[in-house]
Enzyme design. Sequence first.
Site, short mmCIF file in Angstrom:
data_model
loop_
_atom_site.label_atom_id
_atom_site.label_comp_id
_atom_site.label_asym_id
_atom_site.label_seq_id
_atom_site.Cartn_x
_atom_site.Cartn_y
_atom_site.Cartn_z
N ALA A 61 18.47 14.26 8.91
CA ALA A 61 19.10 15.48 9.43
C ALA A 61 18.27 16.67 8.98
O ALA A 61 17.55 16.59 7.98
CB ALA A 61 20.52 15.59 8.88
N GLY A 87 19.37 10.32 8.25
CA GLY A 87 19.85 10.20 9.62
C GLY A 87 18.84 9.53 10.54
O GLY A 87 19.22 8.91 11.53
N GLU A 104 19.40 5.96 10.14
CA GLU A 104 20.68 5.63 10.78
C GLU A 104 20.56 5.60 12.30
O GLU A 104 21.18 4.77 12.96
CB GLU A 104 21.74 6.64 10.32
CG GLU A 104 22.06 6.47 8.84
CD GLU A 104 22.90 7.60 8.27
OE1 GLU A 104 22.60 8.77 8.56
OE2 GLU A 104 23.85 7.30 7.54
N GLU A 128 19.82 10.50 0.92
CA GLU A 128 20.79 11.60 0.94
C GLU A 128 21.31 11.95 -0.45
O GLU A 128 21.65 13.09 -0.74
CB GLU A 128 21.98 11.25 1.85
CG GLU A 128 21.66 11.23 3.33
CD GLU A 128 21.18 9.87 3.83
OE1 GLU A 128 20.73 9.05 3.00
OE2 GLU A 128 21.26 9.65 5.05
N1 DAK Z 1 14.81 18.51 7.31
C1 DAK Z 1 14.12 19.65 7.51
N2 DAK Z 1 12.79 19.75 7.38
C2 DAK Z 1 12.12 18.67 6.97
C3 DAK Z 1 12.78 17.44 6.71
C4 DAK Z 1 14.21 17.38 6.90
N3 DAK Z 1 14.92 16.26 6.78
N4 DAK Z 1 11.86 16.53 6.33
C5 DAK Z 1 10.68 17.18 6.35
N5 DAK Z 1 10.84 18.45 6.75
C6 DAK Z 1 9.81 19.46 6.90
C7 DAK Z 1 9.33 19.99 5.56
O1 DAK Z 1 10.19 20.97 5.08
C8 DAK Z 1 7.97 20.52 5.93
O2 DAK Z 1 8.15 21.76 6.58
P1 DAK Z 1 7.29 23.06 6.18
O3 DAK Z 1 7.49 23.21 4.72
O4 DAK Z 1 5.89 22.67 6.53
O5 DAK Z 1 7.86 24.16 7.01
C9 DAK Z 1 7.48 19.53 6.98
O6 DAK Z 1 8.65 18.89 7.48
C10 DAK Z 1 6.56 18.46 6.40
O7 DAK Z 1 7.23 17.88 5.31
P2 DAK Z 1 6.57 17.75 3.86
O8 DAK Z 1 5.61 18.86 3.61
O9 DAK Z 1 7.69 17.57 2.90
O10 DAK Z 1 5.76 16.39 4.03
P3 DAK Z 1 5.41 15.32 2.92
O11 DAK Z 1 4.46 14.36 3.57
O12 DAK Z 1 4.98 15.97 1.65
O13 DAK Z 1 6.78 14.57 2.61
C11 DAK Z 1 8.86 13.44 3.23
C12 DAK Z 1 7.39 13.80 3.63
C13 DAK Z 1 9.50 12.78 4.43
C14 DAK Z 1 8.81 12.47 2.05
C15 DAK Z 1 9.58 14.74 2.80
O14 DAK Z 1 9.42 15.71 3.86
C16 DAK Z 1 11.06 14.53 2.60
O15 DAK Z 1 11.47 14.04 1.54
N6 DAK Z 1 11.88 14.96 3.57
C17 DAK Z 1 13.31 14.93 3.44
C18 DAK Z 1 13.82 13.54 3.63
C19 DAK Z 1 15.33 13.46 3.44
O16 DAK Z 1 15.87 13.83 2.39
N7 DAK Z 1 16.06 13.00 4.47
C20 DAK Z 1 17.47 12.91 4.44
C21 DAK Z 1 18.09 14.21 4.95
S1 DAK Z 1 19.88 14.21 4.83
C22 DAK Z 1 26.16 13.45 9.16
C23 DAK Z 1 25.37 12.44 9.60
C24 DAK Z 1 24.11 12.26 9.04
C25 DAK Z 1 23.66 13.10 8.06
C26 DAK Z 1 24.47 14.12 7.61
C27 DAK Z 1 25.72 14.30 8.16
N8 DAK Z 1 27.44 13.63 9.75
C28 DAK Z 1 27.83 12.81 10.88
C29 DAK Z 1 28.34 14.59 9.31
C30 DAK Z 1 22.33 12.87 7.55
C31 DAK Z 1 21.84 13.47 6.47
C32 DAK Z 1 20.41 13.36 6.19
O17 DAK Z 1 19.66 12.74 6.89
#
Ligand code: DAK
Length: 259
Positions: free
Chosen positions: A67, A110, A113, A133
């Site tokens: 997400a 997400g 998922e 998450e």
């Molecule tokens: N959201 C927003 N931006 C993201 C992102 C994300 N999930 N993942 C990456 N980006 C962005 C980074 O901020 C960066 O943007 P800038 O800084 O350049 O503007 C760009 O993508 C490149 O990312 P990185 O610079 O971080 O790249 P790296 O190679 O260093 O790292 C990475 C890649 C995938 C390991 C890292 O970006 C990372 O850890 N990303 C977050 C992964 C994460 O935590 N995902 C889970 C998110 S929570 C719901 C249903 C579902 C959900 C919620 C509610 N309901 C039905 C209510 C789901 C929740 C989630 O998925």
Amino acid sequence: MSEEPVIRITEPAPFVRLVTMNRPGALNALSGELLGALAQALDGWRHDEAVRAVVLTGGERAFAAGADIKEFPLQTPATQILEERAALFDAIGRFPKPLIAAVNGYALGGGCEVAMACDIIIAGETARFGQPEVNLGIIPGAGGTQRLPRTVGKSLAMLMCLAAEPIDAKRALSAGLVAEVTPKELTVERALAIAKAIVARPPLAVRVAKDLILRSYDTPLDAGLKLERRSNAALFGTEDKQEGVAAFIEKRPGNFKGR
Ligand code: DAK
């Protein structure tokens, strides 16, 4: 609204649609706009006879990194309920036709998922699946605590959801999360080949088989077997069954209408 479309849709073969998530700068983070566009496309194809299978893919670095975390600061319990974000994710789960995920790079949160809500996952060698998450103080919200353990078992699901440890394509294959691993250049090609094989088959039988396999998760075996028997009996009355049997006997390919 961004200028570039957040999803691209093409028709690489008759009856097949290829949906490419297209926010490469954000590793295809699933913004409300992207999820909305995906849900709208899938809902629009539910009753469209010109669409019999869909392949969903992302980019080289990411299928989807979850997400959009940058939308989270303003989100509250109320917005989570009012925006009906869950319903957007559900559009994938409720799509009645075969949906194949072609995953290269990150499929996190997400993103993992969404892939799991598809019917078949083809992973490139670079694919990484994870449910991180918990790092954000939340839990998987679209099936990670439910579909993942049903697929990979409790222990690995716990490792992924509690320790936020991702798994690579090889491990995903051995755990049964993905159907096949391909070189990353061939992931979409392989998924499309599967989609083409499916659309050449009788649409009603395909649809009923998909429905029954999904139901097997929450149907007792005895009830599931009865449902299977009745569904099969109903398919014996279709034109497609007449055509499939005639095609076999006449040693020719079948021409199926979904009737
Ligand atoms: N959201 C927003 N931006 C993201 C992102 C994300 N999930 N993942 C990456 N980006 C962005 C980074 O901020 C960066 O943007 P800038 O800084 O350049 O503007 C760009 O993508 C490149 O990312 P990185 O610079 O971080 O790249 P790296 O190679 O260093 O790292 C990475 C890649 C995938 C390991 C890292 O970006 C990372 O850890 N990303 C977050 C992964 C994460 O935590 N995902 C889970 C998110 S929570 C719901 C249903 C579902 C959900 C919620 C509610 N309901 C039905 C209510 C789901 C929740 C989630 O998925």
